[in-house]
Write a protein that holds these residues in place. Structure first.
Motif, PDB file in Angstrom:
ATOM      1  N   ASN A 179     -37.069  28.452  -1.064  1.00  0.00           N
ATOM      2  CA  ASN A 179     -36.652  27.320  -0.231  1.00  0.00           C
ATOM      3  C   ASN A 179     -35.436  27.697   0.608  1.00  0.00           C
ATOM      4  OD1 ASN A 179     -38.563  25.519  -1.409  1.00  0.00           O
ATOM      5  ND2 ASN A 179     -37.220  25.338  -3.180  1.00  0.00           N
ATOM      6  N   TYR A 180     -35.477  27.323   1.862  1.00  0.00           N
ATOM      7  CA  TYR A 180     -34.374  27.573   2.787  1.00  0.00           C
ATOM      8  C   TYR A 180     -33.172  26.727   2.377  1.00  0.00           C
ATOM      9  CZ  TYR A 180     -31.934  27.612   7.307  1.00  0.00           C
ATOM     10  OH  TYR A 180     -30.998  27.739   8.305  1.00  0.00           O
ATOM     11  N   ARG A 181     -31.978  27.328   2.317  1.00  0.00           N
ATOM     12  CA  ARG A 181     -30.756  26.634   1.901  1.00  0.00           C
ATOM     13  C   ARG A 181     -29.661  26.682   2.960  1.00  0.00           C
ATOM     14  NH1 ARG A 181     -31.882  22.937  -1.635  1.00  0.00           N
ATOM     15  NH2 ARG A 181     -33.102  23.746  -3.346  1.00  0.00           N
ATOM     16  N   GLY A 182     -30.045  26.923   4.211  1.00  0.00           N
ATOM     17  CA  GLY A 182     -29.084  26.899   5.309  1.00  0.00           C
ATOM     18  C   GLY A 182     -28.652  28.289   5.725  1.00  0.00           C
ATOM     19  N   ARG A 183     -27.659  28.307   6.598  1.00  0.00           N
ATOM     20  CA  ARG A 183     -27.118  29.566   7.109  1.00  0.00           C
ATOM     21  C   ARG A 183     -25.751  29.833   6.491  1.00  0.00           C
ATOM     22  NH1 ARG A 183     -29.567  32.080  11.416  1.00  0.00           N
ATOM     23  NH2 ARG A 183     -31.218  30.925  12.416  1.00  0.00           N
ATOM     24  N   LEU A 184     -25.551  31.068   6.066  1.00  0.00           N
ATOM     25  CA  LEU A 184     -24.254  31.495   5.544  1.00  0.00           C
ATOM     26  C   LEU A 184     -23.363  31.730   6.751  1.00  0.00           C
ATOM     27  CD1 LEU A 184     -22.533  32.236   3.135  1.00  0.00           C
ATOM     28  CD2 LEU A 184     -23.408  34.567   3.313  1.00  0.00           C
ATOM     29  N   SER A 185     -22.667  30.683   7.155  1.00  0.00           N
ATOM     30  CA  SER A 185     -21.918  30.708   8.404  1.00  0.00           C
ATOM     31  C   SER A 185     -20.615  29.940   8.260  1.00  0.00           C
ATOM     32  CB  SER A 185     -22.767  30.058   9.507  1.00  0.00           C
ATOM     33  OG  SER A 185     -22.031  29.892  10.688  1.00  0.00           O
ATOM     34  N   SER A 186     -19.606  30.392   8.991  1.00  0.00           N
ATOM     35  CA  SER A 186     -18.334  29.666   9.031  1.00  0.00           C
ATOM     36  C   SER A 186     -18.293  28.700  10.219  1.00  0.00           C
ATOM     37  CB  SER A 186     -17.166  30.648   9.083  1.00  0.00           C
ATOM     38  OG  SER A 186     -17.273  31.500  10.195  1.00  0.00           O
ATOM     39  N   ASN A 187     -19.411  28.569  10.929  1.00  0.00           N
ATOM     40  CA  ASN A 187     -19.513  27.655  12.070  1.00  0.00           C
ATOM     41  C   ASN A 187     -19.625  26.217  11.559  1.00  0.00           C
ATOM     42  OD1 ASN A 187     -20.233  26.133  14.299  1.00  0.00           O
ATOM     43  ND2 ASN A 187     -21.628  27.677  15.118  1.00  0.00           N
ATOM     44  N   ARG A 188     -18.572  25.427  11.754  1.00  0.00           N
ATOM     45  CA  ARG A 188     -18.534  24.051  11.252  1.00  0.00           C
ATOM     46  C   ARG A 188     -19.394  23.089  12.077  1.00  0.00           C
ATOM     47  NH1 ARG A 188     -14.564  22.285   8.020  1.00  0.00           N
ATOM     48  NH2 ARG A 188     -14.279  20.394   9.243  1.00  0.00           N
ATOM     49  N   TYR A 189     -19.932  23.550  13.215  1.00  0.00           N
ATOM     50  CA  TYR A 189     -20.708  22.673  14.098  1.00  0.00           C
ATOM     51  C   TYR A 189     -22.204  22.959  14.074  1.00  0.00           C
ATOM     52  CZ  TYR A 189     -15.988  21.842  15.570  1.00  0.00           C
ATOM     53  OH  TYR A 189     -14.649  21.553  15.562  1.00  0.00           O
ATOM     54  N   ASP A 190     -22.602  24.084  13.503  1.00  0.00           N
ATOM     55  CA  ASP A 190     -24.020  24.415  13.385  1.00  0.00           C
ATOM     56  C   ASP A 190     -24.642  23.473  12.347  1.00  0.00           C
ATOM     57  OD1 ASP A 190     -26.535  25.493  12.913  1.00  0.00           O
ATOM     58  OD2 ASP A 190     -25.824  27.543  12.668  1.00  0.00           O
ATOM     59  N   PRO A 191     -25.709  22.745  12.690  1.00  0.00           N
ATOM     60  CA  PRO A 191     -26.293  21.790  11.749  1.00  0.00           C
ATOM     61  C   PRO A 191     -26.811  22.435  10.461  1.00  0.00           C
ATOM     62  CG  PRO A 191     -27.555  21.858  13.799  1.00  0.00           C
ATOM     63  CD  PRO A 191     -26.382  22.745  13.979  1.00  0.00           C
ATOM     64  N   ASP A 192     -27.169  23.730  10.492  1.00  0.00           N
ATOM     65  CA  ASP A 192     -27.668  24.421   9.304  1.00  0.00           C
ATOM     66  C   ASP A 192     -26.596  25.193   8.541  1.00  0.00           C
ATOM     67  OD1 ASP A 192     -30.184  23.482   9.762  1.00  0.00           O
ATOM     68  OD2 ASP A 192     -31.037  25.401  10.364  1.00  0.00           O
ATOM     69  N   SER A 193     -25.385  25.184   9.011  1.00  0.00           N
ATOM     70  CA  SER A 193     -24.316  25.956   8.395  1.00  0.00           C
ATOM     71  C   SER A 193     -23.875  25.358   7.061  1.00  0.00           C
ATOM     72  CB  SER A 193     -23.105  26.021   9.328  1.00  0.00           C
ATOM     73  OG  SER A 193     -22.006  26.616   8.685  1.00  0.00           O
ATOM     74  N   VAL A 194     -23.564  26.223   6.104  1.00  0.00           N
ATOM     75  CA  VAL A 194     -23.029  25.757   4.818  1.00  0.00           C
ATOM     76  C   VAL A 194     -21.568  25.326   4.972  1.00  0.00           C
ATOM     77  CG1 VAL A 194     -24.620  27.132   3.434  1.00  0.00           C
ATOM     78  CG2 VAL A 194     -22.389  28.089   4.063  1.00  0.00           C
TER      79      VAL A 194
END
Length: 146
Positions: free
Chosen positions: A85-100
């Motif tokens: 199951n997809y659990r989002g993107r490992l990202s520090s982007n606070r505005y990306d809708p898929d970012s953790v």
């Protein structure tokens, strides 16, 4: 013959989600797991070219669009649990809708059951594939391999 075709079709379907993606290790707090990003001598090594901890690599640099550490990245690595199951993107982007890191998004909100930031949901330290379980496997990390 039908059995062989069915097995072949299932094998293609299972590999389809990883097609075009590079396995980068597991997002985990387990320091002893070789595939963990918390293992400084394994997948978490800052010298590993594909590590999210390498400040000069495409997945760890603060300037790369594919990096977990770039606050403006739009193609950060993807996280998957042990069930695929997809659990989002490992990202520090606070505005990306898929970012953790998005506190209002599905994968970053502390109230969402799909978020690794929810201690009672996907982020529970008692789940085997939670990145917060110090003895677990964590979430698989995949980067786009274009």
């Amino acid at each position: 013959m039908k059995g062989k075709i069915l097995v072949f079709a299932l094998a293609i379907a299972a590999c389809g989600s990883a097609y075009g993606q590079q396995y980068l290790g597991n997002y985990s707090s387990n320091q002893y797991n070789q595939n963990s990003t918390s293992n400084a001598y394994g997948a978490g090594s800052r010298y590993n070219s594909n590590s999210v901890n390498n400040p000069h690599g495409q997945y760890g640099s603060e300037y790369s669009n594919r990096s977990a550490n770039n606050p403006y990245a739009t193609q950060a690595p993807k996280l998957y649990d042990s069930q695929g199951n997809y659990r989002g993107r490992l990202s520090s982007n606070r505005y990306d809708p898929d970012s953790v890191s998005n506190p209002h998004g599905r994968y970053g909100s502390q109230y969402s059951p799909d978020s690794i930031n929810n201690p009672h949901g996907a982020g529970s330290r008692y789940k085997a594939d939670s990145p917060n379980n110090p003895y677990g496997s964590g979430l698989s990390i995949y980067g786009d391999d274009d």
